[in-house]
Design a protein around this motif. Sequence first.
Motif, PDB file in Angstrom:
ATOM      1  N   VAL A  22       0.849  -1.178   0.000  1.00  0.00           N
ATOM      2  CA  VAL A  22       0.000   0.000   0.000  1.00  0.00           C
ATOM      3  C   VAL A  22       0.891   1.235   0.000  1.00  0.00           C
ATOM      4  O   VAL A  22       1.890   1.292   0.712  1.00  0.00           O
ATOM      5  CB  VAL A  22      -0.900  -0.004   1.253  1.00  0.00           C
ATOM      6  CG1 VAL A  22      -1.727   1.266   1.334  1.00  0.00           C
ATOM      7  CG2 VAL A  22      -1.779  -1.231   1.262  1.00  0.00           C
ATOM      8  N   ASP A  23       0.521   2.234  -0.768  1.00  0.00           N
ATOM      9  CA  ASP A  23       1.204   3.523  -0.750  1.00  0.00           C
ATOM     10  C   ASP A  23       0.421   4.438   0.179  1.00  0.00           C
ATOM     11  O   ASP A  23      -0.784   4.615   0.012  1.00  0.00           O
ATOM     12  CB  ASP A  23       1.260   4.110  -2.159  1.00  0.00           C
ATOM     13  CG  ASP A  23       2.069   5.397  -2.234  1.00  0.00           C
ATOM     14  OD1 ASP A  23       2.373   5.994  -1.177  1.00  0.00           O
ATOM     15  OD2 ASP A  23       2.386   5.809  -3.350  1.00  0.00           O
ATOM     16  N   ASP A  26      -2.232   6.904  -0.853  1.00  0.00           N
ATOM     17  CA  ASP A  26      -3.585   6.465  -1.200  1.00  0.00           C
ATOM     18  C   ASP A  26      -4.603   6.907  -0.150  1.00  0.00           C
ATOM     19  O   ASP A  26      -5.794   6.963  -0.428  1.00  0.00           O
ATOM     20  CB  ASP A  26      -3.644   4.939  -1.338  1.00  0.00           C
ATOM     21  CG  ASP A  26      -2.857   4.431  -2.543  1.00  0.00           C
ATOM     22  OD1 ASP A  26      -2.506   5.244  -3.425  1.00  0.00           O
ATOM     23  OD2 ASP A  26      -2.587   3.222  -2.591  1.00  0.00           O
ATOM     24  N   TYR A  27      -4.152   7.216   1.069  1.00  0.00           N
ATOM     25  CA  TYR A  27      -5.039   7.631   2.160  1.00  0.00           C
ATOM     26  C   TYR A  27      -5.161   9.154   2.275  1.00  0.00           C
ATOM     27  O   TYR A  27      -5.777   9.653   3.220  1.00  0.00           O
ATOM     28  CB  TYR A  27      -4.526   7.073   3.491  1.00  0.00           C
ATOM     29  CG  TYR A  27      -4.518   5.561   3.544  1.00  0.00           C
ATOM     30  CD1 TYR A  27      -5.696   4.844   3.441  1.00  0.00           C
ATOM     31  CD2 TYR A  27      -3.326   4.860   3.690  1.00  0.00           C
ATOM     32  CE1 TYR A  27      -5.699   3.463   3.487  1.00  0.00           C
ATOM     33  CE2 TYR A  27      -3.314   3.484   3.751  1.00  0.00           C
ATOM     34  CZ  TYR A  27      -4.502   2.782   3.646  1.00  0.00           C
ATOM     35  OH  TYR A  27      -4.494   1.411   3.692  1.00  0.00           O
TER      36      TYR A  27
END
Length: 176
Positions: A22-23, A26-27
């Motif tokens: 996950v990067d 992205d949040y």
Amino acid sequence: MIRSLRTSFFALLFLLAGCAGVDIEDYADSEPRLDIADYFAGTTRAWGMVQDYSGEVQRRFTVEIQGSYEDGTLTLDESFVFSDGETDRRVWTFERIDEHHWIGTANDVEGQVEARQYGHAFHMRYPLEIEINGRMISFSMDDWMYLQPDGRLINRTAMRKFGFTLGEITLVFDKS
């Protein structure tokens, strides 16, 4: 020949899956927004556990954190108490680089740690030596924190060695 190709293909898939992740960016639009300087100001308590590669709980612990933020520097003084009575202490110092980036150091972590926060998430990776059965073993810690709508912060850390996850740490932080 076909069996060898099939084995090579599955080995390649396994290696690629280990590289995927996950990067944190992205949040970026997620809520509630986490700023570790705001969250950890004052006293914070946490409850956690360490699990081995099979998921079996190896240790449980509580942590009390005294946090202060002055002139762009966040200091977290962490006091651990394990269920077997052992105690430990770690002091983190984080320098704010910008809205999303921090550089951290701790008394038992080698070198500087780059950390990032976006939206409701905070992420950092760092090396940590841990004593296991009388031996010091160096792990690569992959540390993620997620702020929940009720104000609790959930922390999941993968403990890796040679690219394999050999343990996990889970913590729940509460400000009340």
